[in-house]
Enzyme design. Structure first.
Site, PDB file in Angstrom:
ATOM      1  N   LYS A 116       0.840  -1.205   0.000  1.00 19.61           N
ATOM      2  CA  LYS A 116       0.000   0.000   0.000  1.00 19.61           C
ATOM      3  C   LYS A 116       0.871   1.249   0.000  1.00 19.61           C
ATOM      4  CE  LYS A 116      -3.847  -2.453   1.932  1.00 19.61           C
ATOM      5  NZ  LYS A 116      -4.377  -3.145   3.090  1.00 19.61           N
ATOM      6  N   GLN A 136      -6.239  -2.447   9.072  1.00 20.25           N
ATOM      7  CA  GLN A 136      -5.768  -3.699   8.482  1.00 20.25           C
ATOM      8  C   GLN A 136      -6.322  -4.879   9.288  1.00 20.25           C
ATOM      9  OE1 GLN A 136      -3.685  -3.791   5.615  1.00 20.25           O
ATOM     10  NE2 GLN A 136      -4.218  -5.962   5.675  1.00 20.25           N
ATOM     11  N   ASP A 182     -12.021   1.718   2.356  1.00 22.82           N
ATOM     12  CA  ASP A 182     -12.210   0.289   2.106  1.00 22.82           C
ATOM     13  C   ASP A 182     -13.662  -0.003   1.709  1.00 22.82           C
ATOM     14  OD1 ASP A 182     -10.151  -1.543   2.094  1.00 22.82           O
ATOM     15  OD2 ASP A 182     -10.030  -1.719   4.273  1.00 22.82           O
TER      16      ASP A 182
END
Ligand code: NDP
Length: 282
Positions: A54, A98, A121
């Site tokens: 990322k 995460q 997300d």
């Protein structure tokens, strides 16, 4: 037939270094510097490598990224406070937590605390609901990346038969909705589906997200279909997907590889969502 490889790595590189980079330049000219924060709890090895990717992609597009690391015994309240602070920080446009989180922290509670405008997300109920209703929203990253890969093949989904194997909230369900929005006829399969082979037999496009290594074989897929393999597994140090690539690539017209397929597109979509959030929030 030998399938064409749909390289997620190449499609992602193209999107990151052209479209997204240009959007970032335009935002910078207006004094907006898109910024993504990744909240990382504990020391899960796989999480560390995803986070590293990322950061690499953020650099390619020219956005800022920061990883906030916490020990695995951090309390749920502490993480919720971190999210509240990020929600209120005008310099941050996107945040992801995460996964997995340690057992003592509720994933639902933490994800629901993220403000929908920064939920890059696309996991909050607000953004999932908007996706379902066909409203403009931050679309979750793996399904978004899959749609971009399908678009890169020049395929028009109207009237196509799409079979999705797997009905998770993060892949199967949202990708099915996105295919429906593009006027495909979608069949969803899961662990209780009877006669999976019959559901695959007339598919033009097969999307597999079951989490079982090499679950779908070439003899189950129709000649000339497009196969998108979402799974990722490390078997004795070698990566493979949910599809048996060797047998499937003889039958399919196009197929995504593992690694280098859906994975990079997922991260690219995350960076794109952060830029979209920055354009909206300012
Ligand atoms: P989940 O475990 O959440 O869901 C798996 C789905 O597969 C479930 O709906 C389950 O059905 C279904 N399933 C299980 N067994 C069978 C079976 N025998 N026949 C048909 N369907 C079955 O997985 P995810 O969607 O989160 O992930 C799937 C895979 O994709 C994993 O390998 C994951 O690591 C990978 N992944 C990769 C990403 C990337 O960026 N490349 C991103 C996200 C995931 P039921 O609902 O009935 O239990």
């Amino acid at each position: 037939m030998t399938a064409k490889i749909i390289s997620g790595r190449e499609v992602a590189e193209q999107i990151l270094t052209t479209d997204l980079k240009n959007k970032v330049i335009a935002l910078n000219e207006n004094n907006i510097k898109p910024k993504l924060v990744v909240v990382l709890v504990g020391d899960v090895k796989a999480s560390a490598s995803y986070v590293a990717q990322k950061e690499k992609f953020a650099v390619k597009a020219g956005i800022e990224s920061e990883v906030r690391r916490f020990k695995k015994d951090v309390t749920e309240d502490e993480i919720l406070t971190v999210i509240d602070n990020i929600n209120n920080d005008k310099s941050i446009h996107g945040v992801i937590v995460q996964l997995p989180l340690p057992d003592h922290i509720s994933v639902a509670k933490v994800l629901n605390r993220i403000h929908p405008s920064k939920d890059v997300d696309g996991f909050t109920p607000t953004n999932v609901g908007k996706l379902f209703l066909g409203e403009d929203t931050l679309v979750s990253c793996t399904p978004k990346g899959i749609m971009q890969m399908l678009a890169s093949t020049g395929t028009n989904l109207t009237g196509k038969n799409v079979t999705v194997v797997g009905r998770s909230n993060i892949v199967g369900k949202p990708v099915a909705i996105l295919c429906l929005q593009q006027h495909a006829t979608v069949t969803m399969c899961h662990s209780r589906t009877k006669d999976l082979n019959a559901k695959l037999a007339d598919a033009d496009i097969i999307i597999v997200a079951v989490g079982i290594p090499k679950f779908i074989h070439g003899d189950q897929i129709p000649e000339g279909s497009i196969v998108i393999d979402v799974g990722i597994h490390n078997i004795d140090g070698k990566l493979c997907g949910d599809v048996d690539f060797d047998s499937a690539s003889i039958k399919a017209s196009s197929i995504t590889p593992v690694p280098g397929g859906v994975g990079p597109m997922t991260v690219c979509a995350l960076i794109e969502n952060t830029i979209i959030a920055a354009e909206r929030i300012g």
